[in-house]
Design a protein around this motif. Structure first.
Motif, mmCIF file in Angstrom:
data_model
loop_
_atom_site.group_PDB
_atom_site.id
_atom_site.type_symbol
_atom_site.label_atom_id
_atom_site.label_comp_id
_atom_site.label_asym_id
_atom_site.label_seq_id
_atom_site.Cartn_x
_atom_site.Cartn_y
_atom_site.Cartn_z
ATOM 1 N N TRP A 1 -11.508 -16.590 1.731
ATOM 2 C CA TRP A 1 -10.320 -17.435 1.818
ATOM 3 C C TRP A 1 -10.197 -18.096 3.200
ATOM 4 C CZ3 TRP A 1 -5.606 -14.835 -1.026
ATOM 5 C CH2 TRP A 1 -6.001 -14.403 -2.302
ATOM 6 N N VAL A 2 -11.275 -18.736 3.643
ATOM 7 C CA VAL A 2 -11.336 -19.288 5.001
ATOM 8 C C VAL A 2 -10.454 -20.539 5.112
ATOM 9 C CG1 VAL A 2 -12.860 -20.223 6.777
ATOM 10 C CG2 VAL A 2 -13.660 -18.378 5.285
ATOM 11 N N TYR A 3 -9.704 -20.613 6.202
ATOM 12 C CA TYR A 3 -8.848 -21.766 6.452
ATOM 13 C C TYR A 3 -8.882 -22.120 7.940
ATOM 14 C CZ TYR A 3 -5.470 -18.520 8.460
ATOM 15 O OH TYR A 3 -4.873 -17.571 9.252
ATOM 16 N N SER A 4 -8.444 -23.329 8.261
ATOM 17 C CA SER A 4 -8.318 -23.764 9.651
ATOM 18 C C SER A 4 -7.452 -25.015 9.655
ATOM 19 C CB SER A 4 -9.693 -24.058 10.262
ATOM 20 O OG SER A 4 -10.244 -25.240 9.710
ATOM 21 N N TRP B 1 -8.811 -16.772 9.085
ATOM 22 C CA TRP B 1 -8.840 -17.951 9.947
ATOM 23 C C TRP B 1 -10.249 -18.156 10.511
ATOM 24 C CZ3 TRP B 1 -6.974 -18.066 15.640
ATOM 25 C CH2 TRP B 1 -6.999 -19.395 16.126
ATOM 26 N N ALA B 2 -10.735 -19.382 10.442
ATOM 27 C CA ALA B 2 -12.060 -19.696 10.980
ATOM 28 C C ALA B 2 -12.159 -19.363 12.465
ATOM 29 C CB ALA B 2 -12.393 -21.163 10.736
ATOM 30 N N GLY B 3 -11.038 -19.476 13.187
ATOM 31 C CA GLY B 3 -11.041 -19.126 14.606
ATOM 32 C C GLY B 3 -11.313 -17.651 14.826
ATOM 33 N N SER B 4 -10.791 -16.798 13.943
ATOM 34 C CA SER B 4 -11.048 -15.361 14.043
ATOM 35 C C SER B 4 -12.503 -15.048 13.724
ATOM 36 C CB SER B 4 -10.140 -14.597 13.076
ATOM 37 O OG SER B 4 -8.778 -14.765 13.392
ATOM 38 N N LEU C 1 -2.627 -16.147 11.032
ATOM 39 C CA LEU C 1 -2.004 -17.394 10.590
ATOM 40 C C LEU C 1 -1.048 -17.924 11.651
ATOM 41 C CD1 LEU C 1 -1.306 -19.548 8.449
ATOM 42 C CD2 LEU C 1 0.387 -17.943 7.524
ATOM 43 N N LEU C 2 -0.247 -17.046 12.223
ATOM 44 C CA LEU C 2 0.691 -17.467 13.270
ATOM 45 C C LEU C 2 -0.058 -18.004 14.487
ATOM 46 C CD1 LEU C 2 3.366 -14.608 13.125
ATOM 47 C CD2 LEU C 2 3.423 -16.871 12.052
ATOM 48 N N ALA D 1 -1.557 -22.776 17.656
ATOM 49 C CA ALA D 1 -2.527 -23.695 18.258
ATOM 50 C C ALA D 1 -2.249 -25.136 17.839
ATOM 51 C CB ALA D 1 -3.946 -23.283 17.850
ATOM 52 N N GLN D 2 -1.783 -25.308 16.587
ATOM 53 C CA GLN D 2 -1.441 -26.646 16.092
ATOM 54 C C GLN D 2 -0.270 -27.215 16.879
ATOM 55 O OE1 GLN D 2 0.574 -26.870 12.277
ATOM 56 N NE2 GLN D 2 -0.710 -28.604 11.669
ATOM 57 N N ARG D 3 0.741 -26.393 17.133
ATOM 58 C CA ARG D 3 1.931 -26.880 17.839
ATOM 59 C C ARG D 3 1.621 -27.213 19.303
ATOM 60 N NH1 ARG D 3 4.340 -23.017 14.370
ATOM 61 N NH2 ARG D 3 4.188 -21.344 15.911
#
Length: 291
Positions: free
Chosen positions: A149-152, A184-187, A281-282, A287-289
């Motif tokens: 369930w990879v997301y970014s 998360w792809a970052g993780s 997720l948080l 990082a987006q903000r």
């Protein structure tokens, strides 16, 4: 150290390029420089670069689309990893490769371990399993990391789809009987860096197949609720969410109902583990903000 990364614009590759930047020289081979669908290019490309480590972050990840293009999915997800393994073995260097929870059928009531027998339900899962087997057939130093369930914040993924639809619609129906760990792809990139550092420092664990996902579990519905809660906290519009069964949302590719993976072996062998899915997720949204 020279690290060759296949793939350039994918979710994991983007984060790898950031996370690994100060470990050495990065050689990023996107499709323009290396088309993994053209198997004849692979050995020559790796031989020309002579890296100290190969990280295969390229794959055919369009799960439903793979059902209608099985030959391409197999070329990218099975043939190419096997050839990269051959190139790595020829040079005597390690290969890190990413696989998926979709190699399992999801019928087990508990989290899957690395010892459980795979039984993929889709072309995507079948091609990814064939890639694992091709790497294992070559042998050599390799890590096959199954994630889920990879997301970014880039590309096409559940997070970005929900972020858009939740603000556009009044009501949204989301599958609630598929369980897994949004990762998360970052993780994934951070954990990959840790694995490389362990190997570099002579602290490597056993080579082989490992599970690498966020800790904890939720459903796609629960993941959507968490995304919606963050939108609401920012005062943004958010659709009402309605849970539905998989049977109410048919797709070309069959998904496993249980995508939970037991990641304890990676922690024991390599000392590497992921954060809880909600915490990650948080971190991703923060990082987006800040961007």
């Amino acid at each position: 150290m020279k690290i060759l990364i296949t793939g350039q614009h994918g979710q994991v590759s983007r984060h790898l390029q950031h996370s690994l930047a100060d470990l050495g020289e990065l050689c990023v081979l996107g499709r323009e420089r290396l088309d993994l669908g053209q198997s004849g290019q692979i050995l020559a490309a790796v031989r020309a670069e002579r890296p100290d480590l190969i990280v295969n972050a390229a794959a055919h990840t369009a799960v439903d689309q793979a059902e209608s293009e099985p030959d391409l999915a197999h070329a990218l997800n099975a043939t190419a990893p096997g050839l990269l393994a051959e190139a790595a073995a020829e040079l005597g260097v390690p290969l890190i490769h990413y696989s998926t929870d979709y190699v399992f059928d999801g019928r087990k009531p508990a989290p899957y371990t690395e010892q459980d027998a795979p039984n993929p339900l889709s072309v995507y899962g079948t091609s990814k399993l064939a890639g694992e087997q091709a790497i294992q057939a070559v042998g050599g130093q390799h890590l096959i990391l199954r994630t889920s369930w990879v997301y970014s914040l880039q590309g096409r993924n559940f997070l970005l789809t929900m972020h858009k639809l939740l603000q556009e619609r009044e009501e949204l129906r989301v599958v609630a009987d598929q369980i897994g760990a949004p990762t998360w792809a970052g993780s994934i990139a951070h954990s990959t860096r840790q694995l490389i550092e362990r190997w570099r420092d002579g602290q490597a664990g056993e080579w082989g197949v490992y599970h690498l996902t966020a800790q904890g579990e939720t459903s796609w519905f629960g993941f959507a609720q968490a995304i919606g809660a963050q939108l609401a906290a920012q005062g943004k519009p958010c659709a009402r969410l309605e849970p539905i069964p998989t049977s109410a949302y048919p797709t070309p590719a069959t998904r496993p109902l249980n995508s939970r993976l037991d990641c304890s072996r990676l922690a024991q062998q390599w000392g590497v583990s992921q954060p809880d899915w909600h915490d990650a997720l948080l971190e991703c949204l923060a990082a987006q903000r800040q961007a």
